[in-house]
Design an enzyme around this catalytic site. Structure first.
Site, PDB file in Angstrom:
ATOM      1  N   ASP A  89       1.575   9.092   5.083  1.00 51.29           N
ATOM      2  CA  ASP A  89       0.502   8.887   6.056  1.00 51.29           C
ATOM      3  C   ASP A  89       0.955   7.953   7.162  1.00 51.29           C
ATOM      4  O   ASP A  89       1.692   7.001   6.927  1.00 51.29           O
ATOM      5  CB  ASP A  89      -0.713   8.281   5.358  1.00 51.29           C
ATOM      6  CG  ASP A  89      -1.321   9.251   4.356  1.00 51.29           C
ATOM      7  OD1 ASP A  89      -1.261  10.464   4.611  1.00 51.29           O
ATOM      8  OD2 ASP A  89      -1.837   8.793   3.339  1.00 51.29           O
ATOM      9  N   ARG A 103       5.444   9.396   1.017  1.00 49.65           N
ATOM     10  CA  ARG A 103       5.992   8.058   0.918  1.00 49.65           C
ATOM     11  C   ARG A 103       6.652   7.768  -0.434  1.00 49.65           C
ATOM     12  O   ARG A 103       7.683   7.093  -0.516  1.00 49.65           O
ATOM     13  CB  ARG A 103       4.840   7.059   1.163  1.00 49.65           C
ATOM     14  CG  ARG A 103       5.181   5.616   1.028  1.00 49.65           C
ATOM     15  CD  ARG A 103       5.954   5.106   2.216  1.00 49.65           C
ATOM     16  NE  ARG A 103       6.276   3.702   2.071  1.00 49.65           N
ATOM     17  CZ  ARG A 103       7.016   3.027   2.945  1.00 49.65           C
ATOM     18  NH1 ARG A 103       7.488   3.624   4.014  1.00 49.65           N
ATOM     19  NH2 ARG A 103       7.282   1.765   2.751  1.00 49.65           N
ATOM     20  N   ASP A 121      -6.647   1.495   0.869  1.00 49.34           N
ATOM     21  CA  ASP A 121      -6.958   2.928   0.848  1.00 49.34           C
ATOM     22  C   ASP A 121      -8.456   3.202   0.946  1.00 49.34           C
ATOM     23  O   ASP A 121      -8.879   4.294   1.298  1.00 49.34           O
ATOM     24  CB  ASP A 121      -6.419   3.562  -0.445  1.00 49.34           C
ATOM     25  CG  ASP A 121      -4.909   3.487  -0.503  1.00 49.34           C
ATOM     26  OD1 ASP A 121      -4.282   3.422   0.568  1.00 49.34           O
ATOM     27  OD2 ASP A 121      -4.364   3.476  -1.613  1.00 49.34           O
ATOM     28  N   LYS A 154      -2.764   9.376  -8.327  1.00 46.18           N
ATOM     29  CA  LYS A 154      -1.614   9.840  -7.533  1.00 46.18           C
ATOM     30  C   LYS A 154      -0.542   8.769  -7.460  1.00 46.18           C
ATOM     31  O   LYS A 154       0.647   9.045  -7.653  1.00 46.18           O
ATOM     32  CB  LYS A 154      -2.087  10.193  -6.109  1.00 46.18           C
ATOM     33  CG  LYS A 154      -0.956  10.358  -5.107  1.00 46.18           C
ATOM     34  CD  LYS A 154      -1.456  10.694  -3.724  1.00 46.18           C
ATOM     35  CE  LYS A 154      -1.901   9.530  -2.879  1.00 46.18           C
ATOM     36  NZ  LYS A 154      -0.801   8.730  -2.288  1.00 46.18           N
ATOM     37  N   ASN A 155      -0.977   7.541  -7.176  1.00 42.06           N
ATOM     38  CA  ASN A 155       0.008   6.493  -6.916  1.00 42.06           C
ATOM     39  C   ASN A 155       0.653   5.943  -8.180  1.00 42.06           C
ATOM     40  O   ASN A 155       1.506   5.063  -8.105  1.00 42.06           O
ATOM     41  CB  ASN A 155      -0.616   5.373  -6.079  1.00 42.06           C
ATOM     42  CG  ASN A 155      -0.901   5.865  -4.665  1.00 42.06           C
ATOM     43  OD1 ASN A 155      -0.379   6.916  -4.261  1.00 42.06           O
ATOM     44  ND2 ASN A 155      -1.733   5.152  -3.933  1.00 42.06           N
TER      45      ASN A 155
HETATM   46  N1  EPU Z   1       6.065  -3.293   3.770  1.00 44.77           N
HETATM   47  C1  EPU Z   1       7.120  -3.801   4.492  1.00 44.77           C
HETATM   48  N2  EPU Z   1       8.381  -3.563   4.019  1.00 44.77           N
HETATM   49  C2  EPU Z   1       8.632  -2.874   2.885  1.00 44.77           C
HETATM   50  C3  EPU Z   1       7.540  -2.357   2.158  1.00 44.77           C
HETATM   51  C4  EPU Z   1       6.258  -2.570   2.625  1.00 44.77           C
HETATM   52  O1  EPU Z   1       6.946  -4.437   5.516  1.00 44.77           O
HETATM   53  O2  EPU Z   1       9.806  -2.720   2.512  1.00 44.77           O
HETATM   54  C5  EPU Z   1       4.689  -3.546   4.243  1.00 44.77           C
HETATM   55  C6  EPU Z   1       3.985  -2.250   4.663  1.00 44.77           C
HETATM   56  O3  EPU Z   1       4.329  -1.875   5.975  1.00 44.77           O
HETATM   57  C7  EPU Z   1       2.531  -2.627   4.499  1.00 44.77           C
HETATM   58  C8  EPU Z   1       2.543  -3.560   3.285  1.00 44.77           C
HETATM   59  O4  EPU Z   1       3.900  -4.024   3.164  1.00 44.77           O
HETATM   60  O5  EPU Z   1       2.107  -3.360   5.614  1.00 44.77           O
HETATM   61  C9  EPU Z   1       2.120  -2.889   1.991  1.00 44.77           C
HETATM   62  O6  EPU Z   1       2.922  -1.761   1.729  1.00 44.77           O
HETATM   63  P1  EPU Z   1       3.233  -1.281   0.243  1.00 44.77           P
HETATM   64  O7  EPU Z   1       4.707  -1.248   0.067  1.00 44.77           O
HETATM   65  O8  EPU Z   1       2.435  -2.064  -0.742  1.00 44.77           O
HETATM   66  O9  EPU Z   1       2.681   0.188   0.285  1.00 44.77           O
HETATM   67  P2  EPU Z   1       3.375   1.514  -0.212  1.00 44.77           P
HETATM   68  O10 EPU Z   1       4.072   1.284  -1.508  1.00 44.77           O
HETATM   69  O11 EPU Z   1       4.116   2.131   0.892  1.00 44.77           O
HETATM   70  C10 EPU Z   1       1.336   2.243  -1.657  1.00 44.77           C
HETATM   71  C11 EPU Z   1       0.444   3.432  -1.738  1.00 44.77           C
HETATM   72  C12 EPU Z   1      -0.492   3.486  -0.549  1.00 44.77           C
HETATM   73  C13 EPU Z   1      -1.281   2.195  -0.491  1.00 44.77           C
HETATM   74  C14 EPU Z   1      -0.336   0.984  -0.464  1.00 44.77           C
HETATM   75  C15 EPU Z   1      -1.036  -0.341  -0.538  1.00 44.77           C
HETATM   76  C16 EPU Z   1       1.856   5.015  -2.869  1.00 44.77           C
HETATM   77  C17 EPU Z   1       2.584   6.293  -2.812  1.00 44.77           C
HETATM   78  N3  EPU Z   1       1.244   4.644  -1.758  1.00 44.77           N
HETATM   79  O12 EPU Z   1       2.107   2.413  -0.472  1.00 44.77           O
HETATM   80  O13 EPU Z   1      -1.386   4.562  -0.827  1.00 44.77           O
HETATM   81  O14 EPU Z   1      -2.081   2.192   0.680  1.00 44.77           O
HETATM   82  O15 EPU Z   1       0.555   1.056  -1.611  1.00 44.77           O
HETATM   83  O16 EPU Z   1      -1.792  -0.438  -1.683  1.00 44.77           O
HETATM   84  O17 EPU Z   1       1.782   4.360  -3.896  1.00 44.77           O
HETATM   85  C18 EPU Z   1      -2.708   6.460  -0.378  1.00 44.77           C
HETATM   86  O18 EPU Z   1      -2.732   6.677  -1.584  1.00 44.77           O
HETATM   87  O19 EPU Z   1      -3.462   7.086   0.423  1.00 44.77           O
HETATM   88  C19 EPU Z   1      -1.803   5.431   0.146  1.00 44.77           C
HETATM   89  C20 EPU Z   1      -1.469   5.351   1.404  1.00 44.77           C
END
Ligand code: EPU
Length: 453
Positions: free
Chosen positions: A151, A127, A342, A53-54
C-alpha cells in the site's frame, strides 16, 4: 551469490499476477472489480473472522528456515496469501492453498535446497514479501530480494531491516531495485530499533534464530502478529523469550536440524474484527464478531465504548450493540497496544456519521490520507491539518462512486456505504481482496445489501 539473471528467469510480470492467481486458485473470490453497497441498513447477526493477514504471511516466510511440510490453519482466503504462495514457489517450495471453507489450512513443503532469490513482479505486489530476507540468510547465507511494494502511504523504507541485519554480520547492497545480501556466519548482537517496526522486528527474529550466540532486539514491535511468529518459531525449536514485550532475546540454534516443521493456527485478525465493529457503529444494530481475542483490541473497544457502543466480550467473541448515533471521539494511531494505524480510514469513516467533531491523529505513516476525497464525495465533512484528520459528523452520508486506494481504505469506503442513502459503488476492489475474505458475503450475512460487479 545468485545472479540477477537468475532472478530474471523467474520474474512474473505485474499484469500476469492476478490471472496467475485466478488460474491457480479458482475458488479465490476475485469476481468483480467493484463493491456495490445499498444503504442504509442496520446489521444483525454473527460474523467469524479468519486468521490475520499480517501474521500468516510472515509464518509462510518462516517456513523457509527448515526443510519439511508445514500445516498452517485458520488461513484467510485473500490474494496476499496467494502472492506469498507464488513467492515461495519461485523459491522452490510446494504450496497448497486452503479450500473455500472458513479457517482452512495451507500446506507448505520446503525442499532440502531453496533458491534464495525473491523476484520482482511478485515481491513488488506486497510489503510482506521482504520478510523472506531474514529466513533466506539464515538458511543459505545469501539472498537476492526485490524491493517490496504494498500500500502507498508515502515512503516505506527498509533501512531498519538492513541496519539490524548488519549487526548480525550481514553485508547488503541495493542494486537496480534488488537487495543483495550475504553473510559468512550470522552472529548474535544487540539491536536497538529506532522505532518498533513490525516488519524489521520479524525479519531480524527470523535471521537471529540461526545466529551464533544471543541476539537482543530492543524496542521491538509488540503486535499480536509478532507474538504469533515467536510462538511459531519456538514451536519449530527456536529459543525466543520476551514475546509480546519490547525486548526479545533470541538464543540462536547452531545447526539446521534443530529447527523442524510444525502445525500452527494463525491468530485471529484484529483489524478485520475492528472493521465489523466500525461497520455496526455506522449502520447501527447488534452483531457478534467471533474468532478474535478481545485483549488484542482493548484500547479500541474502550474508545468505542466511550462513543456509546455497548461492547461485551465472551471467550473469542465480541458483542457490539449500537442503537443510535454514536458520539464523536479523538483517536491517535500508535504501535501496539495503541490504536493501529490500519484502523485510521475505518475510524474516519465511523466519525463521519458520529455526533460532534472528532479527529484521528496519524503517528506512523506520512501519507495515509488517500481515501479522504472519496469520503468527501459521499458528503463527509473532513479537514486535514498536518497529520491530524478532523471530522465533523453528519447525520447521514450519501451514496457516490468511489475508488479503493488500498486495503483498509477500501474497506472503509464499503462500510461508509452501509450508512449512506442510495447505491455506493467502490471500484478497484482488488485492493480489498488483498486483506479481506468474503467481505461482501459476510456483510450480507449480517443483513447488509452488498454485491460485486
Ligand atoms: N520504517 C522505517 N524503516 C524501516 C521499517 C519501517 O522507517 O526499515 C517506518 C515506516 O515507514 C513506518 C513505521 O516505521 O513509518 C512503521 O512501519 P512498520 O515496519 O511497523 O510497518 P510494516 O511492517 O511495513 C506492517 C503491516 C501494516 C501495518 C504496519 C504498522 C504487514 C504486512 N504490514 O507494515 O499493515 O500498517 O505494520 O502496524 O504486516 C495493512 O495490513 O493494511 C498494513 C498496511
Amino acid at each position: 551469490m545468485p545472479q540477477m539473471t537468475r532472478a530474471a528467469g523467474v520474474m512474473v510480470a505485474d499484469s500476469q499476477v492476478m490471472s496467475l492467481l485466478a488460474a491457480d486458485v479458482p475458488e479465490l473470490d476475485l469476481a468483480g472489480h467493484s463493491f456495490v453497497v445499498r444503504g442504509p441498513s442496520p446489521l444483525e447477526g454473527a460474523v467469524e473472522v479468519s486468521g490475520a493477514k499480517n501474521s500468516v504471511l510472515k509464518l509462510m516466510a518462516a517456513t523457509l528456515l527448515a526443510e519439511g511440510a508445514y500445516r498452517i490453519a485458520n488461513v484467510p482466503r485473500i490474494t496476499d496469501v496467494g502472492l506469498m504462495a507464488e513467492l515461495l514457489r519461485a523459491i522452490g517450495c510446494k504450496v497448497t492453498l486452503p479450500s473455500r471453507s472458513v479457517g482452512g489450512s495451507l500446506i507448505v513443503e520446503v525442499p532440502a535446497e531453496i533458491e534464495p532469490v525473491a523476484p520482482s513482479g511478485i515481491v513488488d505486489q506486497f510489503r510482506a514479501s521482504i520478510e523472506v530476507l531474514g529466513p533466506m540468510l539464515a538458511r543459505c547465507g545469501e539472498a537476492v530480494v526485490a524491493l517490496p511494494g504494498g500500500d502507498d502511504f508515502g515512503p516505506r523504507p527498509i533501512d531498519m531491516h538492513l541496519q539490524g541485519l548488519a549487526k548480525l554480520g550481514v553485508e547488503a547492497e541495493t542494486v537496480d531495485g534488488y537487495v543483495h545480501a550475504r553473510v559468512q556466519e550470522l552472529t548474535g548482537g544487540t539491536i536497538r530499533l529506532d522505532f518498533p517496526s513490525v516488519g524489521a522486528t520479524e525479519n531480524l527474529l527470523m535471521a537471529a534464530v540461526r545466529a551464533r550466540g544471543t541476539t537482543v532486539i530492543d524496542n521491538a514491535a509488540r503486535e499480536p502478529e509478532v507474538a504469533d511468529l515467536c510462538e511459531f518459531l519456538n514451536k519449530m525449536g527456536a529459543q525466543i523469550s520476551g514475546s509480546g514485550s519490547g525486548t526479545l532475546t533470541i538464543n540462536g540454534v547452531d545447526h539446521a536440524e534443530a529447527l523442524q516443521p510444525v502445525d500452527h493456527s494463525v491468530v485471529g485478525d484484529r483489524i478485520v474484527a475492528a472493521t465489523y465493529l466500525a461497520a455496526v457503529g455506522i449502520a447501527t444494530g447488534e452483531i457478534v464478531v467471533t474468532g478474535v481475542d478481545r485483549d488484542h483490541m482493548a484500547v479500541l473497544c474502550g474508545k468505542l465504548g466511550d462513543m456509546g457502543m455497548e461492547i461485551s466480550a465472551d471467550g473469542d467473541s465480541i458483542r457490539a450493540c449500537v442503537s443510535g448515533r454514536l458520539s464523536s471521539a479523538k483517536f491517535s494511531t500508535l504501535p501496539y497496544p495503541g490504536v493501529a494505524t490500519d484502523l485510521k480510514p475505518l475510524l474516519v469513516a465511523l466519525l463521519a456519521t458520529a455526533d460532534g467533531v472528532g479527529s484521528v491523529t496519524e503517528n506512523l505513516f506520512a501519507e495515509r490520507f488517500r481515501y479522504v476525497d472519496d469520503l468527501r464525495l459521499m458528503g463527509a465533512d473532513i479537514r486535514i491539518d498536518s497529520h491530524h484528520v478532523v471530522i465533523e459528523g453528519k447525520e447521514r452520508l450519501s451514496a457516490a462512486k468511489v475508488k479503493a486506494p488500498d486495503i483498509r481504505a477500501g474497506a472503509a469506503l464499503v462500510i461508509a456505504g452501509l450508512g449512506a442513502e442510495g447505491e455506493t459503488v467502490v471500484s478497484d476492489a482488488h485492493h480489498i481482496a488483498r486483506g479481506y475474505d468474503d467481505l461482501a458475503a459476510k456483510l450480507n450475512s449480517l443483513g447488509a445489501d452488498v454485491s460485486r460487479s
